[in-house]
Design a protein around this motif. Structure first.
Motif, PDB file in Angstrom:
ATOM      1  N   ILE A  65     -25.693  26.434 -24.777  1.00 10.29           N
ATOM      2  CA  ILE A  65     -25.302  25.573 -23.663  1.00 10.29           C
ATOM      3  C   ILE A  65     -23.792  25.493 -23.589  1.00 10.29           C
ATOM      4  N   ASN A  66     -23.287  25.369 -22.376  1.00 14.17           N
ATOM      5  CA  ASN A  66     -21.870  25.075 -22.190  1.00 14.17           C
ATOM      6  C   ASN A  66     -21.561  23.746 -22.876  1.00 14.17           C
ATOM      7  N   ALA A  67     -20.677  23.769 -23.863  1.00 14.76           N
ATOM      8  CA  ALA A  67     -20.378  22.574 -24.655  1.00 14.76           C
ATOM      9  C   ALA A  67     -19.799  21.441 -23.812  1.00 14.76           C
ATOM     10  N   LEU A  68     -19.199  21.769 -22.693  1.00 17.87           N
ATOM     11  CA  LEU A  68     -18.582  20.749 -21.844  1.00 17.87           C
ATOM     12  C   LEU A  68     -19.603  20.016 -20.982  1.00 17.87           C
ATOM     13  N   SER A  69     -20.844  20.486 -20.979  1.00 17.28           N
ATOM     14  CA  SER A  69     -21.866  19.840 -20.150  1.00 17.28           C
ATOM     15  C   SER A  69     -23.051  19.430 -21.009  1.00 17.28           C
ATOM     16  N   TRP A  70     -22.737  18.806 -22.137  1.00 21.33           N
ATOM     17  CA  TRP A  70     -23.764  18.390 -23.078  1.00 21.33           C
ATOM     18  C   TRP A  70     -24.344  17.055 -22.662  1.00 21.33           C
ATOM     19  N   PHE A  71     -25.232  16.499 -23.470  1.00 21.10           N
ATOM     20  CA  PHE A  71     -25.838  15.207 -23.184  1.00 21.10           C
ATOM     21  C   PHE A  71     -24.771  14.104 -23.205  1.00 21.10           C
ATOM     22  N   ASN A  72     -24.995  13.076 -22.409  1.00 17.42           N
ATOM     23  CA  ASN A  72     -24.080  11.943 -22.342  1.00 17.42           C
ATOM     24  C   ASN A  72     -24.862  10.646 -22.478  1.00 17.42           C
ATOM     25  N   ILE A  73     -24.310   9.701 -23.220  1.00 17.24           N
ATOM     26  CA  ILE A  73     -24.913   8.376 -23.362  1.00 17.24           C
ATOM     27  C   ILE A  73     -24.022   7.384 -22.624  1.00 17.24           C
TER      28      ILE A  73
ATOM     29  N   TRP B 121     -27.903  14.164 -18.411  1.00  9.26           N
ATOM     30  CA  TRP B 121     -27.653  15.551 -18.815  1.00  9.26           C
ATOM     31  C   TRP B 121     -27.555  16.438 -17.587  1.00  9.26           C
ATOM     32  N   LYS B 122     -26.424  17.095 -17.441  1.00 11.66           N
ATOM     33  CA  LYS B 122     -26.218  18.080 -16.389  1.00 11.66           C
ATOM     34  C   LYS B 122     -25.759  19.373 -17.063  1.00 11.66           C
ATOM     35  N   PRO B 123     -26.683  20.240 -17.451  1.00 17.43           N
ATOM     36  CA  PRO B 123     -26.328  21.418 -18.263  1.00 17.43           C
ATOM     37  C   PRO B 123     -25.331  22.368 -17.609  1.00 17.43           C
ATOM     38  N   GLU B 124     -25.400  22.539 -16.303  1.00 16.28           N
ATOM     39  CA  GLU B 124     -24.481  23.401 -15.527  1.00 16.28           C
ATOM     40  C   GLU B 124     -24.652  24.888 -15.804  1.00 16.28           C
ATOM     41  N   ALA B 125     -24.723  25.300 -17.078  1.00 20.39           N
ATOM     42  CA  ALA B 125     -24.824  26.738 -17.355  1.00 20.39           C
ATOM     43  C   ALA B 125     -25.350  26.989 -18.762  1.00 20.39           C
ATOM     44  N   PHE B 126     -26.057  28.097 -18.895  1.00 19.37           N
ATOM     45  CA  PHE B 126     -26.508  28.606 -20.185  1.00 19.37           C
ATOM     46  C   PHE B 126     -25.956  30.015 -20.361  1.00 19.37           C
ATOM     47  N   TYR B 127     -25.588  30.350 -21.601  1.00 16.22           N
ATOM     48  CA  TYR B 127     -24.965  31.638 -21.880  1.00 16.22           C
ATOM     49  C   TYR B 127     -25.766  32.399 -22.923  1.00 16.22           C
ATOM     50  N   SER B 128     -25.721  33.724 -22.852  1.00 14.22           N
ATOM     51  CA  SER B 128     -26.193  34.535 -23.973  1.00 14.22           C
ATOM     52  C   SER B 128     -25.124  34.486 -25.056  1.00 14.22           C
ATOM     53  N   LEU B 129     -25.532  34.675 -26.293  1.00 19.41           N
ATOM     54  CA  LEU B 129     -24.589  34.546 -27.398  1.00 19.41           C
ATOM     55  C   LEU B 129     -23.446  35.550 -27.325  1.00 19.41           C
ATOM     56  N   SER B 130     -23.691  36.697 -26.704  1.00 18.28           N
ATOM     57  CA  SER B 130     -22.619  37.680 -26.543  1.00 18.28           C
ATOM     58  C   SER B 130     -21.742  37.381 -25.340  1.00 18.28           C
ATOM     59  N   SER B 131     -22.127  36.346 -24.552  1.00 17.36           N
ATOM     60  CA  SER B 131     -21.413  35.948 -23.324  1.00 17.36           C
ATOM     61  C   SER B 131     -21.478  37.013 -22.238  1.00 17.36           C
ATOM     62  N   ASP B 132     -22.406  37.980 -22.393  1.00 21.95           N
ATOM     63  CA  ASP B 132     -22.576  38.999 -21.358  1.00 21.95           C
ATOM     64  C   ASP B 132     -23.362  38.470 -20.168  1.00 21.95           C
ATOM     65  N   LEU B 133     -24.087  37.379 -20.376  1.00 22.16           N
ATOM     66  CA  LEU B 133     -24.936  36.841 -19.326  1.00 22.16           C
ATOM     67  C   LEU B 133     -24.728  35.338 -19.209  1.00 22.16           C
ATOM     68  N   GLU B 134     -24.584  34.861 -17.998  1.00 19.79           N
ATOM     69  CA  GLU B 134     -24.440  33.430 -17.740  1.00 19.79           C
ATOM     70  C   GLU B 134     -25.389  33.047 -16.617  1.00 19.79           C
ATOM     71  N   VAL B 135     -26.162  31.986 -16.842  1.00 18.31           N
ATOM     72  CA  VAL B 135     -27.060  31.467 -15.820  1.00 18.31           C
ATOM     73  C   VAL B 135     -26.563  30.090 -15.419  1.00 18.31           C
ATOM     74  N   GLU B 136     -25.997  29.989 -14.223  1.00 21.07           N
ATOM     75  CA  GLU B 136     -25.551  28.698 -13.711  1.00 21.07           C
ATOM     76  C   GLU B 136     -26.656  28.066 -12.885  1.00 21.07           C
ATOM     77  N   GLY B 137     -26.645  26.754 -12.805  1.00 20.87           N
ATOM     78  CA  GLY B 137     -27.672  26.072 -12.026  1.00 20.87           C
ATOM     79  C   GLY B 137     -27.303  24.639 -11.744  1.00 20.87           C
ATOM     80  N   ASP B 138     -28.115  23.997 -10.946  1.00 19.81           N
ATOM     81  CA  ASP B 138     -27.883  22.616 -10.543  1.00 19.81           C
ATOM     82  C   ASP B 138     -29.010  21.742 -11.087  1.00 19.81           C
TER      83      ASP B 138
END
Length: 268
Positions: A64-72, A115-132
């Motif tokens: 997960i994009n670390a900047l869009s993690w869970f928030n309390i 929680w607004k994840p915004e994006a998920f990445y592959s570990l190699s950063s070759d692939l990014e899936v953005e979403g709403d």
């Protein structure tokens, strides 16, 4: 039953499914469905299980994009960890565990999680899936039995006090405070504890695991908590050994300062 993928020899999540809150929220965006399965708040720490399903095969592990993690809501920061495991060509399971920090360490009976994840990445950063995706839900604090300890061990400019231990239906929470002398901090950038926790029957609950905490004075004093699974039946003593990791950070080197173990007599 996402949590079943994360249970291990330490029985950390043994009762999670039984006593956690069933969230069951799911949203789909840009070909990926994100589903929050279950969550629990033990009064200090929050654990959330979730799942991902994609329309296309992703051959690598995701993060997960670390900047869009869970928030309390109302917290002033947090620390924790997150792991995502691939279970099939198009499905992943995830587990987030973190400790929110509140002003004056006053933990509320109910917390609001967003929680607004915004994006998920592959570990190699070759692939990014953005979403709403956007989630919001509340969690009530589990009732627990609090046992005050207030036992201190000292070694090499480190003073560690185990303040209390709390037993809930899903976890055991230790709260602690440590004081580091200036001489040690001048040599090392950070000094943080990890724990080895066993019982008198030989069960292992933690093996070099840390927790979350805060420091108001750049590491001189540190208040934190850490949690692990429920105590196995028949155990009468809990042995908690703190090990301080004095580090230069960024992989530049570290040393371990092993403190004396603290033995807790468990109430029958």
């Amino acid at each position: 039953n996402v949590i079943s993928y994360f249970n291990d020899e330490e029985h950390r999540y043994e009762n999670f499914e039984t006593f956690s809150t069933d969230i069951g929220l799911a949203q789909t965006s840009n070909g990926m469905t994100v589903m929050i399965d279950n969550a629990v708040y033990d009064g200090k720490n929050v654990t959330i299980s979730y799942a991902l399903e994609t329309e296309r095969e992703i051959k690598e592990e995701m993060e997960i994009n670390a900047l869009s993690w869970f928030n309390i809501v109302g917290s002033n920061g947090m620390g924790g960890s997150d792991q995502i495991t691939k279970v099939s060509d198009d499905r992943y399971v995830g587990l987030a565990s973190f400790t929110p920090h509140f002003k004056d360490e006053e933990y509320p009976d109910t917390i609001e999680v967003t929680w607004k994840p915004e994006a998920f990445y592959s570990l190699s950063s070759d692939l990014e899936v953005e979403g709403d995706w956007s989630f919001a839900f509340s969690l009530n604090r589990l009732e627990g039995d609090l046992q005050l300890v207030n036992e201190t061990v000292q070694k090499e400019n480190v003073s560690f006090t185990l303040q209390s231990i709390e037993f809930t239906d899903v976890s055991t929470v230790i709260s602690y405070e440590q004081v580091i002398k200036v001489d040690l901090l001048q040599e090392w950038e950070s000094v943080t504890p990890v724990f080895h926790v066993t019982d008198d029957l030989g069960n292992v609950y933690m093996n070099g695991t840390s927790g979350g905490g805060t420091s108001p004075d750049n590491g001189k004093t540190f208040k934190g908590s850490s949690d692990f699974g429920t105590i196995q039946e028949g155990a009468s003593k809990l042995i908690i050994q703190p090990v301080q990791i004095a580090s230069l950070n960024s992989g530049k080197g570290h040393v371990e300062i092993e403190l004396d173990p603290i033995v807790i007599n468990l109430s029958k």
